[in-house]
Design a protein around this motif. Structure first.
Motif, PDB file in Angstrom:
ATOM      1  N   TRP A  63     -54.432 100.844 -91.550  1.00  0.00           N
ATOM      2  CA  TRP A  63     -54.072  99.538 -91.167  1.00  0.00           C
ATOM      3  C   TRP A  63     -54.018  98.668 -92.451  1.00  0.00           C
ATOM      4  O   TRP A  63     -52.947  97.673 -92.278  1.00  0.00           O
ATOM      5  CB  TRP A  63     -55.078  99.143 -90.196  1.00  0.00           C
ATOM      6  N   LYS A  64     -54.972  98.543 -93.213  1.00  0.00           N
ATOM      7  CA  LYS A  64     -54.829  97.735 -94.367  1.00  0.00           C
ATOM      8  C   LYS A  64     -53.379  97.810 -95.197  1.00  0.00           C
ATOM      9  O   LYS A  64     -52.891  96.836 -95.632  1.00  0.00           O
ATOM     10  CB  LYS A  64     -55.963  97.893 -95.437  1.00  0.00           C
ATOM     11  N   ILE A  65     -53.167  99.325 -95.472  1.00  0.00           N
ATOM     12  CA  ILE A  65     -51.951  99.548 -96.015  1.00  0.00           C
ATOM     13  C   ILE A  65     -50.614  98.816 -95.299  1.00  0.00           C
ATOM     14  O   ILE A  65     -49.600  98.186 -95.851  1.00  0.00           O
ATOM     15  CB  ILE A  65     -51.760 101.152 -96.505  1.00  0.00           C
ATOM     16  N   PHE A  66     -50.968  99.239 -93.885  1.00  0.00           N
ATOM     17  CA  PHE A  66     -49.744  98.830 -93.105  1.00  0.00           C
ATOM     18  C   PHE A  66     -49.472  97.341 -93.246  1.00  0.00           C
ATOM     19  O   PHE A  66     -48.289  96.912 -93.426  1.00  0.00           O
ATOM     20  CB  PHE A  66     -50.127  99.284 -91.768  1.00  0.00           C
ATOM     21  N   PHE A  67     -50.551  96.650 -93.280  1.00  0.00           N
ATOM     22  CA  PHE A  67     -50.484  94.857 -93.175  1.00  0.00           C
ATOM     23  C   PHE A  67     -49.888  94.460 -94.683  1.00  0.00           C
ATOM     24  O   PHE A  67     -49.179  93.427 -94.643  1.00  0.00           O
ATOM     25  CB  PHE A  67     -51.537  94.371 -92.929  1.00  0.00           C
ATOM     26  N   ARG A  68     -50.312  94.929 -95.732  1.00  0.00           N
ATOM     27  CA  ARG A  68     -49.926  94.966 -97.081  1.00  0.00           C
ATOM     28  C   ARG A  68     -48.385  95.104 -96.977  1.00  0.00           C
ATOM     29  O   ARG A  68     -47.707  94.337 -97.680  1.00  0.00           O
ATOM     30  CB  ARG A  68     -50.724  95.611 -98.058  1.00  0.00           C
ATOM     31  N   PHE A  69     -48.092  96.185 -96.725  1.00  0.00           N
ATOM     32  CA  PHE A  69     -46.771  96.273 -96.715  1.00  0.00           C
ATOM     33  C   PHE A  69     -45.827  95.616 -95.960  1.00  0.00           C
ATOM     34  O   PHE A  69     -44.605  95.234 -96.168  1.00  0.00           O
ATOM     35  CB  PHE A  69     -46.377  97.710 -96.108  1.00  0.00           C
ATOM     36  N   ALA A  70     -46.367  95.145 -94.640  1.00  0.00           N
ATOM     37  CA  ALA A  70     -45.467  94.025 -93.887  1.00  0.00           C
ATOM     38  C   ALA A  70     -45.421  92.861 -94.766  1.00  0.00           C
ATOM     39  O   ALA A  70     -44.458  92.246 -94.585  1.00  0.00           O
ATOM     40  CB  ALA A  70     -46.415  93.902 -92.674  1.00  0.00           C
ATOM     41  N   ILE A  75     -42.478  88.746 -97.812  1.00  0.00           N
ATOM     42  CA  ILE A  75     -42.135  88.097 -99.195  1.00  0.00           C
ATOM     43  C   ILE A  75     -40.773  88.502 -99.572  1.00  0.00           C
ATOM     44  O   ILE A  75     -39.909  87.615-100.055  1.00  0.00           O
ATOM     45  CB  ILE A  75     -43.132  88.466 -99.863  1.00  0.00           C
ATOM     46  N   ALA A  76     -40.467  89.830 -99.664  1.00  0.00           N
ATOM     47  CA  ALA A  76     -39.032  90.234-100.058  1.00  0.00           C
ATOM     48  C   ALA A  76     -38.141  89.351 -99.227  1.00  0.00           C
ATOM     49  O   ALA A  76     -36.862  88.915-100.098  1.00  0.00           O
ATOM     50  CB  ALA A  76     -39.106  91.850-100.065  1.00  0.00           C
ATOM     51  N   ALA A  77     -38.063  89.401 -97.995  1.00  0.00           N
ATOM     52  CA  ALA A  77     -37.151  88.970 -97.110  1.00  0.00           C
ATOM     53  C   ALA A  77     -37.000  87.391 -97.350  1.00  0.00           C
ATOM     54  O   ALA A  77     -35.927  86.734 -97.753  1.00  0.00           O
ATOM     55  CB  ALA A  77     -37.376  88.880 -95.822  1.00  0.00           C
ATOM     56  N   VAL A  79     -37.620  85.824-100.350  1.00  0.00           N
ATOM     57  CA  VAL A  79     -37.116  85.853-101.719  1.00  0.00           C
ATOM     58  C   VAL A  79     -35.500  86.174-101.847  1.00  0.00           C
ATOM     59  O   VAL A  79     -34.583  85.393-102.347  1.00  0.00           O
ATOM     60  CB  VAL A  79     -37.704  86.784-102.698  1.00  0.00           C
ATOM     61  N   PHE A  80     -35.189  87.145-100.846  1.00  0.00           N
ATOM     62  CA  PHE A  80     -33.638  87.278-100.817  1.00  0.00           C
ATOM     63  C   PHE A  80     -32.804  86.391 -99.943  1.00  0.00           C
ATOM     64  O   PHE A  80     -31.824  85.940-100.502  1.00  0.00           O
ATOM     65  CB  PHE A  80     -33.675  88.824-100.086  1.00  0.00           C
ATOM     66  N   GLY A  81     -33.766  85.395 -99.106  1.00  0.00           N
ATOM     67  CA  GLY A  81     -32.972  84.440 -98.475  1.00  0.00           C
ATOM     68  C   GLY A  81     -32.893  83.288 -99.585  1.00  0.00           C
ATOM     69  O   GLY A  81     -31.803  82.600 -99.395  1.00  0.00           O
ATOM     70  N   ALA A  82     -33.890  82.921-100.337  1.00  0.00           N
ATOM     71  CA  ALA A  82     -33.884  81.994-101.196  1.00  0.00           C
ATOM     72  C   ALA A  82     -32.678  82.232-102.273  1.00  0.00           C
ATOM     73  O   ALA A  82     -31.904  81.228-102.506  1.00  0.00           O
ATOM     74  CB  ALA A  82     -35.046  81.834-101.863  1.00  0.00           C
ATOM     75  N   MET A  83     -32.484  83.659-102.672  1.00  0.00           N
ATOM     76  CA  MET A  83     -31.471  83.929-103.713  1.00  0.00           C
ATOM     77  C   MET A  83     -30.180  83.681-103.193  1.00  0.00           C
ATOM     78  O   MET A  83     -29.247  83.240-103.734  1.00  0.00           O
ATOM     79  CB  MET A  83     -31.886  85.126-104.282  1.00  0.00           C
ATOM     80  N   ARG A  84     -30.195  84.098-101.852  1.00  0.00           N
ATOM     81  CA  ARG A  84     -28.697  84.161-101.096  1.00  0.00           C
ATOM     82  C   ARG A  84     -28.335  82.647-101.033  1.00  0.00           C
ATOM     83  O   ARG A  84     -27.272  82.606-100.995  1.00  0.00           O
ATOM     84  CB  ARG A  84     -28.916  84.747 -99.648  1.00  0.00           C
ATOM     85  N   ALA A 319     -39.175  80.729 -94.520  1.00  0.00           N
ATOM     86  CA  ALA A 319     -40.855  80.130 -94.605  1.00  0.00           C
ATOM     87  C   ALA A 319     -40.692  78.803 -93.960  1.00  0.00           C
ATOM     88  O   ALA A 319     -41.775  78.518 -93.533  1.00  0.00           O
ATOM     89  CB  ALA A 319     -40.967  80.310 -96.117  1.00  0.00           C
ATOM     90  N   GLU A 320     -39.719  77.948 -94.285  1.00  0.00           N
ATOM     91  CA  GLU A 320     -39.908  76.286 -93.840  1.00  0.00           C
ATOM     92  C   GLU A 320     -39.516  76.487 -92.258  1.00  0.00           C
ATOM     93  O   GLU A 320     -40.374  75.828 -91.840  1.00  0.00           O
ATOM     94  CB  GLU A 320     -38.581  75.871 -94.422  1.00  0.00           C
ATOM     95  N   ARG A 321     -38.793  77.429 -91.633  1.00  0.00           N
ATOM     96  CA  ARG A 321     -38.774  77.395 -90.375  1.00  0.00           C
ATOM     97  C   ARG A 321     -40.170  77.896 -89.602  1.00  0.00           C
ATOM     98  O   ARG A 321     -40.636  77.266 -88.747  1.00  0.00           O
ATOM     99  CB  ARG A 321     -37.635  78.490 -89.581  1.00  0.00           C
TER     100      ARG A 321
END
Length: 346
Positions: A63-70, A75-77, A79-84, A319-321
């Motif tokens: 479960w800890k690995i799952f939440f970290r992966f989530a 965070i990746a999403a 960063v991608f949104g900010a770069m886009r 993130a702001e939303r």
């Protein structure tokens, strides 16, 4: 007389072996042995407990690995949104029409705030491929301060980059929204658009009569005799009303000056032009409040001569939303409640 035979004597019963203890025989269990009496049961129990604890640790680790992966995905999403968002504008070498939305309430913290609109306009003007900047407006108005900042920045950017600015009105361009549109080189509207409302208001409520009927006493302590004159539970004096009216009149004159400077000789002034009334797009063209009928595609194709349209509008990222949805919106609402009594162009 014959004496009774003793157990174990030569003449005793053959069913009792001489070496057998009758008491220990009766105490022995007749059925199979219990698990607790099996040899090594303590070790087996400890092993079961150890395996159970190990399985629980493995489950918790999964479960800890799952939440970290989530979280990493989130965070990746972001960063991608900010770069886009940062890369909005696509190819700078391709001639295009730059568009900046001015939609909804014009207020600090809103998507049509001066912060967002000005940042988008700067990006649009700086792009070498943008042939012109179009403000796509659909707003009932809002803060005169925010509108004034945007208006001033339009004038500055036009002079600096020597690019035209066009305002295209969808449904509504009223009050503070028209304050912004007045800085454009030309204003295009739909024949049924709502345009105008060149005026200022300050609204609120007064509950003093209800309090008197209910027998409620207002206890307000202030330092300064006029500190609480906008308090809805306190009576308003004539002097305070005159003061507020003078302030509104001054802001109204600022609004009128901006419209006259932006529209120039095209404006056909009547006694009702600056009365706060609003008109249809067709009437606005006749009155000189707008220039022509047309939509965004028409302006890009026929006026700018660059059919490719690129949107530079600055919008909230994910993130702001989320922040606004889960708590920040409550603070914004409270701030709006405190500032709602200020002058409004709407």
């Amino acid at each position: 007389m014959t004496e009774p035979q003793q157990p174990g004597s030569p003449g005793s019963d053959k069913s009792f072996p001489p070496s057998q203890d009758l008491w220990s025989q009766s105490a022995a269990p007749s059925g199979p042995r219990s698990a607790a009496q099996e040899p090594g049961w303590e070790r087996a129990t400890l092993e079961k407990l150890a395996f159970a604890a190990l399985n629980e640790q493995r489950s918790a680790r999964r479960w800890k690995i799952f939440f970290r992966f989530a979280w990493l995905l989130l965070i990746a999403a972001l960063v991608f949104g900010a770069m886009r968002q940062a890369s909005t504008g696509a190819s700078k070498s391709t001639p295009h029409t730059a568009v900046v939305d001015v939609k909804g309430e014009i207020a600090s913290g809103a998507e049509a705030s001066a912060e967002f609109v000005v940042a988008a306009m700067r990006s649009a003007f700086e792009d070498e491929g943008s042939q012109a900047v179009v403000l796509l407006i659909n707003s009932p108005g809002g803060s005169p301060v925010q509108a004034g900042i945007i208006n001033d920045e339009i004038v500055r950017l036009k002079a600096k980059y020597n690019k035209p600015v066009y305002a295209v009105v969808e449904e509504t361009c009223a009050s503070a929204a028209y304050y912004i549109a007045a800085a454009a080189d030309e204003i295009f509207v739909d024949k049924a658009s709502i345009v105008g409302s060149i005026g200022v208001l300050m609204d609120g409520f007064g509950f003093t009569g209800i309090m008197d009927k209910l027998g409620v006493e207002r206890r307000l302590l202030t330092a300064g005799e006029n500190k609480g004159f906008l308090d809805p539970f306190s009576p308003q004096t004539e002097k305070q009303r005159e003061y507020a009216q003078a302030m509104l009149n001054q802001i109204h004159q600022q609004f009128i000056a901006v419209v006259k400077a932006g529209r120039g000789d095209r404006l056909k002034t009547t006694p009702e032009t600056f009365s706060g009334l609003f008109w249809t797009g067709q009437q606005a063209v006749e009155m000189g409040l707008a220039d022509k009928l047309g939509n965004l595609d028409f302006v890009a194709r026929e006026v700018v001569k660059a059919e490719e349209i690129i949107d530079y509008t600055r919008r909230d990222n994910v993130a702001e939303r989320l922040a606004k949805r889960f708590g920040a919106a409550m603070g914004i609402g409270a701030a709006k409640a405190l500032t709602s009594a200020g002058p409004q162009l709407r």
